[in-house]
Design an enzyme around this catalytic site. Structure first.
Site, PDB file in Angstrom:
ATOM      1  N   GLU A  54      10.444   2.022  -9.354  1.00 47.29           N
ATOM      2  CA  GLU A  54      10.593   3.414  -9.783  1.00 47.29           C
ATOM      3  C   GLU A  54      12.051   3.885  -9.785  1.00 47.29           C
ATOM      4  O   GLU A  54      12.472   4.622 -10.677  1.00 47.29           O
ATOM      5  CB  GLU A  54       9.749   4.326  -8.888  1.00 47.29           C
ATOM      6  CG  GLU A  54       8.261   4.170  -9.063  1.00 47.29           C
ATOM      7  CD  GLU A  54       7.666   2.965  -8.352  1.00 47.29           C
ATOM      8  OE1 GLU A  54       6.472   2.676  -8.571  1.00 47.29           O
ATOM      9  OE2 GLU A  54       8.401   2.318  -7.569  1.00 47.29           O
ATOM     10  N   HIS A 123      -1.678   7.331  -3.297  1.00 43.22           N
ATOM     11  CA  HIS A 123      -1.639   7.573  -4.736  1.00 43.22           C
ATOM     12  C   HIS A 123      -1.934   9.027  -5.081  1.00 43.22           C
ATOM     13  O   HIS A 123      -1.724   9.445  -6.217  1.00 43.22           O
ATOM     14  CB  HIS A 123      -2.654   6.685  -5.466  1.00 43.22           C
ATOM     15  CG  HIS A 123      -2.330   5.223  -5.402  1.00 43.22           C
ATOM     16  ND1 HIS A 123      -2.548   4.470  -4.271  1.00 43.22           N
ATOM     17  CD2 HIS A 123      -1.813   4.371  -6.323  1.00 43.22           C
ATOM     18  CE1 HIS A 123      -2.179   3.228  -4.495  1.00 43.22           C
ATOM     19  NE2 HIS A 123      -1.721   3.130  -5.733  1.00 43.22           N
TER      20      HIS A 123
END
Length: 322
Positions: A54, A123
C-alpha cells in the site's frame, strides 16, 4: 435514469473519466483483475495490478500526480491505509502547500469500509475521521449509486488528493443513476427528507437507517429531516446549520466510533454556531469503541440501526426515559 449497483456506478465513472482525459489511470490491488472491461478498453498502461504494497502504491500515485497525471488507486480495505499514511498524509496532503503551489496532487484513493461482509476487524474499520483531521486531503463517503458516480467524477477532476470510501454493505445495492454527464460537486450535502421536528445527520449506509427511522417517526407524529453529508471534508456547514436552526434538535448517526469522530465535529459546529436555536443537546449515535466483530449478526448489531435512531430521538424529545 438507469438502474445500477454502486460497484457498477464506480466503474462507469472511471470509464467516463478515462475516456474524457487520457491522464487518468487506475492501479492497485486487483484492479486489472476486477475491472477487465477497463483493461480491455484502455490497456495495461492505464489499468494495472500492483503488489500488495500500500505504501508503494500510494507513493507512486503521489509522484504520478506531481508529474501531471491523475491517478486513481485502489487499496481495497480501509484499514490497509495504515500502511500508506506517510505517502497520503505527509506527502500528497502537504506537498502542495509546502511547494508554494508549484505542485498539485490530483489523486483519488479508493478503499472499502464498514460492516456487511463479515470480514473481521483487520479489514473492517471506519477510519474516515483520520483523514478528515489531516490537512490537504478531501474525504468522500456517499450513500447512493448516483452519488458514487457523480462524486467520483468530481474527485478525479479535483486538484487535491481525495479519499473515496465505499461502504461495503452498499457495494451491490441498486439505485437510480442519471444518464449522461452528471458531476456532483464535492462539499455539498443532500437533504434526503424534509422535516421540522428533528434533524438526522449521517453519511454512507447509516443514511438509510435514518430514512427508515424517519418513516417510523412520522407514524408517531414527528417529522424528521435527514441530511446526507456525502462529503465529510469539505463539510457543508451551511446545510447542517440551516436544518439545526429549523428543527432545534440534532442527532448525528455514523458507524465509526464516537471518540473524536465526525459526529463530534458536527456537534461542536452546531453548539458553536446554532446554540441559541437548540431545544435539546446534540446527540450522537455511533458504533462502539471496539474492533468490529467477524460474526455477521454481531456485525449488524455493531452499526446504528433504524430502531436505535428512533429510540435516540425518543430520548431527545422526552418520549423515552433517558
Amino acid at each position: 435514469m438507469q438502474t445500477m449497483t454502486v460497484t457498477d456506478a464506480v466503474s462507469a465513472a472511471l470509464a467516463e473519466e478515462m475516456r474524457r482525459d487520457d491522464r487518468v489511470l487506475i492501479f492497485g490491488e486487483g484492479v486489472a483483475t476486477k475491472r477487465k472491461d477497463l483493461l480491455a478498453e484502455f490497456g495495461a498502461a492505464r489499468v494495472r495490478n500492483t503488489p500488495l504494497a500500500e505504501g508503494i502504491i500510494a507513493g507512486t500515485a503521489a509522484g504520478a500526480a506531481a508529474t501531471g497525471l491523475r491517478p486513481v488507486v485502489d487499496l481495497l480495505f480501509a484499514p490497509f491505509l495504515c500502511y500508506a499514511m506517510d505517502e497520503i498524509v505527509n506527502s500528497a496532503g502537504k506537498l502542495r502547500y509546502m511547494s508554494g503551489g508549484q505542485f498539485a496532487f490530483p489523486m483519488v484513493v479508493l478503499a472499502m469500509t464498514g460492516g456487511g461482509w463479515g470480514v473481521g476487524a483487520q479489514h473492517n474499520h471506519n477510519v474516515e475521521a483520520w483523514f478528515v483531521h489531516s490537512p490537504g486531503l478531501k474525504v468522500v463517503m456517499p450513500s447512493t449509486a448516483a452519488d458514487y458516480k457523480g462524486l467520483l467524477k468530481a474527485a478525479i477532476r479535483d486538484e487535491n488528493p481525495v479519499l473515496f470510501f465505499t461502504d461495503i454493505a452498499l457495494g451491490y445495492a441498486p439505485g437510480a443513476v442519471p444518464e449522461g454527464e452528471v458531476v456532483v460537486p464535492l462539499g455539498k450535502a443532500a437533504v434526503r427528507r424534509e422535516g421540522a421536528d428533528v434533524t438526522l445527520v449521517s453519511y454512507a449506509k447509516s443514511v438509510h437507517a435514518c430514512l427508515q427511522a424517519a418513516d417510523r417517526l412520522a407514524a408517531q407524529g414527528m417529522a424528521a429531516e435527514v441530511i446526507d453529508l456525502r462529503t465529510l471534508k469539505p463539510l457543508d456547514e451551511e446545510t447542517i446549520l440551516r436544518s439545526a436552526r429549523k428543527t432545534g434538535r440534532v442527532v448525528v448517526v455514523h458507524e465509526a466510533s464516537r471518540m473524536c469522530g465526525v459526529g463530534a465535529e458536527i456537534a461542536a459546529l452546531v453548539a458553536e454556531k446554532a446554540f441559541g436555536d437548540l431545544r435539546a443537546p446534540v446527540m450522537r449515535l455511533t458504533g462502539p469503541d471496539a474492533p468490529a466483530p467477524a460474526s455477521f449478526p454481531l456485525e449488524q448489531a455493531f452499526a446504528p440501526s433504524a430502531d436505535a435512531v428512533v429510540e435516540t430521538v425518543g430520548r431527545l424529545v422526552g418520549l423515552v426515559p433517558a
